[in-house]
Write a protein that holds these residues in place. Structure first.
Motif, PDB file in Angstrom:
ATOM      1  N   GLN A 121     -23.601 -10.088 -29.837  1.00 63.52           N
ATOM      2  CA  GLN A 121     -23.633 -11.534 -30.003  1.00 63.52           C
ATOM      3  C   GLN A 121     -25.062 -12.055 -30.057  1.00 63.52           C
ATOM      4  O   GLN A 121     -25.396 -12.931 -30.855  1.00 63.52           O
ATOM      5  CB  GLN A 121     -22.866 -12.194 -28.836  1.00 63.52           C
ATOM      6  CG  GLN A 121     -22.859 -13.721 -28.882  1.00 63.52           C
ATOM      7  CD  GLN A 121     -22.094 -14.243 -30.075  1.00 63.52           C
ATOM      8  OE1 GLN A 121     -21.214 -13.563 -30.593  1.00 63.52           O
ATOM      9  NE2 GLN A 121     -22.443 -15.446 -30.532  1.00 63.52           N
ATOM     10  N   ILE A 122     -25.942 -11.492 -29.226  1.00 61.17           N
ATOM     11  CA  ILE A 122     -27.344 -11.928 -29.214  1.00 61.17           C
ATOM     12  C   ILE A 122     -28.027 -11.583 -30.531  1.00 61.17           C
ATOM     13  O   ILE A 122     -28.773 -12.380 -31.102  1.00 61.17           O
ATOM     14  CB  ILE A 122     -28.075 -11.303 -28.020  1.00 61.17           C
ATOM     15  CG1 ILE A 122     -27.550 -11.907 -26.705  1.00 61.17           C
ATOM     16  CG2 ILE A 122     -29.577 -11.516 -28.128  1.00 61.17           C
ATOM     17  CD1 ILE A 122     -28.093 -11.249 -25.469  1.00 61.17           C
ATOM     18  N   ARG A 123     -27.769 -10.355 -31.054  1.00 57.56           N
ATOM     19  CA  ARG A 123     -28.381  -9.981 -32.340  1.00 57.56           C
ATOM     20  C   ARG A 123     -27.897 -10.886 -33.467  1.00 57.56           C
ATOM     21  O   ARG A 123     -28.645 -11.249 -34.368  1.00 57.56           O
ATOM     22  CB  ARG A 123     -28.053  -8.512 -32.651  1.00 57.56           C
ATOM     23  CG  ARG A 123     -28.845  -7.518 -31.804  1.00 57.56           C
ATOM     24  CD  ARG A 123     -28.753  -6.117 -32.393  1.00 57.56           C
ATOM     25  NE  ARG A 123     -27.396  -5.603 -32.334  1.00 57.56           N
ATOM     26  CZ  ARG A 123     -26.900  -4.890 -31.320  1.00 57.56           C
ATOM     27  NH1 ARG A 123     -27.685  -4.612 -30.275  1.00 57.56           N
ATOM     28  NH2 ARG A 123     -25.662  -4.447 -31.350  1.00 57.56           N
ATOM     29  N   ARG A 124     -26.612 -11.269 -33.427  1.00 53.80           N
ATOM     30  CA  ARG A 124     -26.069 -12.165 -34.450  1.00 53.80           C
ATOM     31  C   ARG A 124     -26.751 -13.535 -34.389  1.00 53.80           C
ATOM     32  O   ARG A 124     -27.050 -14.148 -35.413  1.00 53.80           O
ATOM     33  CB  ARG A 124     -24.565 -12.296 -34.258  1.00 53.80           C
ATOM     34  CG  ARG A 124     -23.887 -13.116 -35.368  1.00 53.80           C
ATOM     35  CD  ARG A 124     -22.383 -13.225 -35.167  1.00 53.80           C
ATOM     36  NE  ARG A 124     -21.737 -11.922 -35.177  1.00 53.80           N
ATOM     37  CZ  ARG A 124     -21.139 -11.357 -34.128  1.00 53.80           C
ATOM     38  NH1 ARG A 124     -21.105 -12.016 -32.974  1.00 53.80           N
ATOM     39  NH2 ARG A 124     -20.586 -10.164 -34.205  1.00 53.80           N
ATOM     40  N   GLU A 125     -27.016 -14.007 -33.170  1.00 55.19           N
ATOM     41  CA  GLU A 125     -27.688 -15.298 -33.013  1.00 55.19           C
ATOM     42  C   GLU A 125     -29.127 -15.237 -33.522  1.00 55.19           C
ATOM     43  O   GLU A 125     -29.637 -16.188 -34.104  1.00 55.19           O
ATOM     44  CB  GLU A 125     -27.664 -15.715 -31.531  1.00 55.19           C
ATOM     45  CG  GLU A 125     -26.280 -16.035 -30.989  1.00 55.19           C
ATOM     46  CD  GLU A 125     -25.693 -17.281 -31.617  1.00 55.19           C
ATOM     47  OE1 GLU A 125     -26.484 -18.126 -32.104  1.00 55.19           O
ATOM     48  OE2 GLU A 125     -24.457 -17.416 -31.645  1.00 55.19           O
ATOM     49  N   LEU A 126     -29.788 -14.096 -33.308  1.00 60.15           N
ATOM     50  CA  LEU A 126     -31.164 -13.973 -33.762  1.00 60.15           C
ATOM     51  C   LEU A 126     -31.275 -13.920 -35.292  1.00 60.15           C
ATOM     52  O   LEU A 126     -32.254 -14.380 -35.865  1.00 60.15           O
ATOM     53  CB  LEU A 126     -31.812 -12.718 -33.161  1.00 60.15           C
ATOM     54  CG  LEU A 126     -32.049 -12.769 -31.652  1.00 60.15           C
ATOM     55  CD1 LEU A 126     -32.582 -11.422 -31.157  1.00 60.15           C
ATOM     56  CD2 LEU A 126     -33.022 -13.895 -31.296  1.00 60.15           C
ATOM     57  N   ARG A 127     -30.297 -13.328 -35.941  1.00 59.02           N
ATOM     58  CA  ARG A 127     -30.331 -13.246 -37.404  1.00 59.02           C
ATOM     59  C   ARG A 127     -29.955 -14.558 -38.081  1.00 59.02           C
ATOM     60  O   ARG A 127     -30.198 -14.748 -39.260  1.00 59.02           O
ATOM     61  CB  ARG A 127     -29.374 -12.143 -37.886  1.00 59.02           C
ATOM     62  CG  ARG A 127     -29.873 -10.743 -37.628  1.00 59.02           C
ATOM     63  CD  ARG A 127     -29.097  -9.726 -38.450  1.00 59.02           C
ATOM     64  NE  ARG A 127     -27.690  -9.726 -38.110  1.00 59.02           N
ATOM     65  CZ  ARG A 127     -27.129  -8.892 -37.202  1.00 59.02           C
ATOM     66  NH1 ARG A 127     -27.893  -8.011 -36.572  1.00 59.02           N
ATOM     67  NH2 ARG A 127     -25.845  -8.945 -36.952  1.00 59.02           N
ATOM     68  N   ARG A 128     -29.343 -15.453 -37.386  1.00 59.22           N
ATOM     69  CA  ARG A 128     -28.901 -16.722 -37.978  1.00 59.22           C
ATOM     70  C   ARG A 128     -30.111 -17.595 -38.330  1.00 59.22           C
ATOM     71  O   ARG A 128     -31.021 -17.721 -37.546  1.00 59.22           O
ATOM     72  CB  ARG A 128     -27.989 -17.452 -37.005  1.00 59.22           C
ATOM     73  CG  ARG A 128     -27.426 -18.766 -37.549  1.00 59.22           C
ATOM     74  CD  ARG A 128     -26.442 -19.363 -36.569  1.00 59.22           C
ATOM     75  NE  ARG A 128     -25.342 -18.443 -36.306  1.00 59.22           N
ATOM     76  CZ  ARG A 128     -24.416 -18.639 -35.366  1.00 59.22           C
ATOM     77  NH1 ARG A 128     -24.491 -19.725 -34.606  1.00 59.22           N
ATOM     78  NH2 ARG A 128     -23.445 -17.761 -35.188  1.00 59.22           N
ATOM     79  N   PRO A 129     -30.176 -18.215 -39.565  1.00 62.52           N
ATOM     80  CA  PRO A 129     -31.321 -19.088 -39.944  1.00 62.52           C
ATOM     81  C   PRO A 129     -31.475 -20.215 -38.963  1.00 62.52           C
ATOM     82  O   PRO A 129     -30.493 -20.807 -38.486  1.00 62.52           O
ATOM     83  CB  PRO A 129     -30.943 -19.614 -41.340  1.00 62.52           C
ATOM     84  CG  PRO A 129     -29.926 -18.647 -41.850  1.00 62.52           C
ATOM     85  CD  PRO A 129     -29.183 -18.129 -40.654  1.00 62.52           C
TER      86      PRO A 129
END
Length: 230
Positions: free
Chosen positions: A40-48
């Motif tokens: 979940q954290i990696r997904r948040e970091l990749r989000r513009p």
């Protein structure tokens, strides 16, 4: 498994002091238990992080700028591209085509000037072959016309400006006049051409019977001269 602290919130050894607002912190023995949180954290970091549509709004000005630069470069290339015949191009002169309607028209009532700058009505010299010498003196052509002209038909030479050429020494000579106002050339509707003499044949009633854009051999107009004397 570590020893819990006094309040039973988690292991007490191996951890620094944590802010109380973090609440209860549980450290699992197996790190795989945190896989879901890590994903979940990696997904948040990749989000513009920019506003929606930010990339599209930035791409449009860049596209316009790119098109402008390419257009400018293409124009400079066309201007500076070397050509094999650059500097040697010359316009093709338009062929001399006097108005076809001049034949059958009446000669204007023009007053030219003689060597003393006295006015001479051109129509008073008819019938006549009028040779314009503003493009060429052409003495040989004038001499041929004089030799071929029947008795009673005048040969009139016309130059531009106010200067009248000296009269030739032979007994029969052309009537030399000048056309300061350029009225005769204006009547023709064509400019003078270097190296070329133009002639008009006009009968005794003042009607133009033929226009010779380039006065050539006398055989080309001998019959027209004879018709003027009739």
């Amino acid at each position: 498994m570590g020893k819990p602290d006094a309040e039973g919130h988690g292991p007490a050894d191996g951890l620094p002091g944590l802010p109380p607002e973090w609440g209860r912190v549980v450290v699992p023995d197996d790190a795989s238990a945190l896989a879901a949180e890590a994903t979940q954290i990696r997904r948040e970091l990749r989000r513009p992080t920019g506003p929606p549509g930010g990339h599209r709004a930035l791409g449009l000005p860049l596209l316009v700028l790119l098109v402008a630069v390419l257009t400018t470069l293409a124009g400079l290339l066309l201007v500076t591209w070397p050509r094999a015949n650059r500097g040697t191009d010359s316009p093709t002169p338009a062929p001399y085509q006097p108005s076809a309607s001049l034949a059958g028209q009446a000669l204007p009532a023009l007053d030219l000037v003689d060597g003393s700058e006295a006015p001479v009505p051109l129509r008073s010299l008819l019938p006549a072959m009028i040779i314009l010498l503003d493009g060429c003196p052409c003495p040989d052509r004038v001499a041929d016309a004089l030799a071929a002209a029947p008795v009673g038909v005048s040969v009139v030479t016309v130059t531009g400006g106010r200067t009248v050429p000296a009269r030739p020494a032979n007994p029969r000579h052309a009537r030399a006049l000048a056309d300061p106002a350029g009225g005769l050339r204006s009547f023709l509707g064509q400019p003078a051409r270097p190296g070329t003499a133009t002639a008009l044949l006009v009968d005794r009633t003042g009607v133009v019977t033929r226009v010779l854009p380039d006065l050539g051999p006398v055989d080309a107009y001998r019959e027209d001269l004879r018709a003027l004397a009739a």
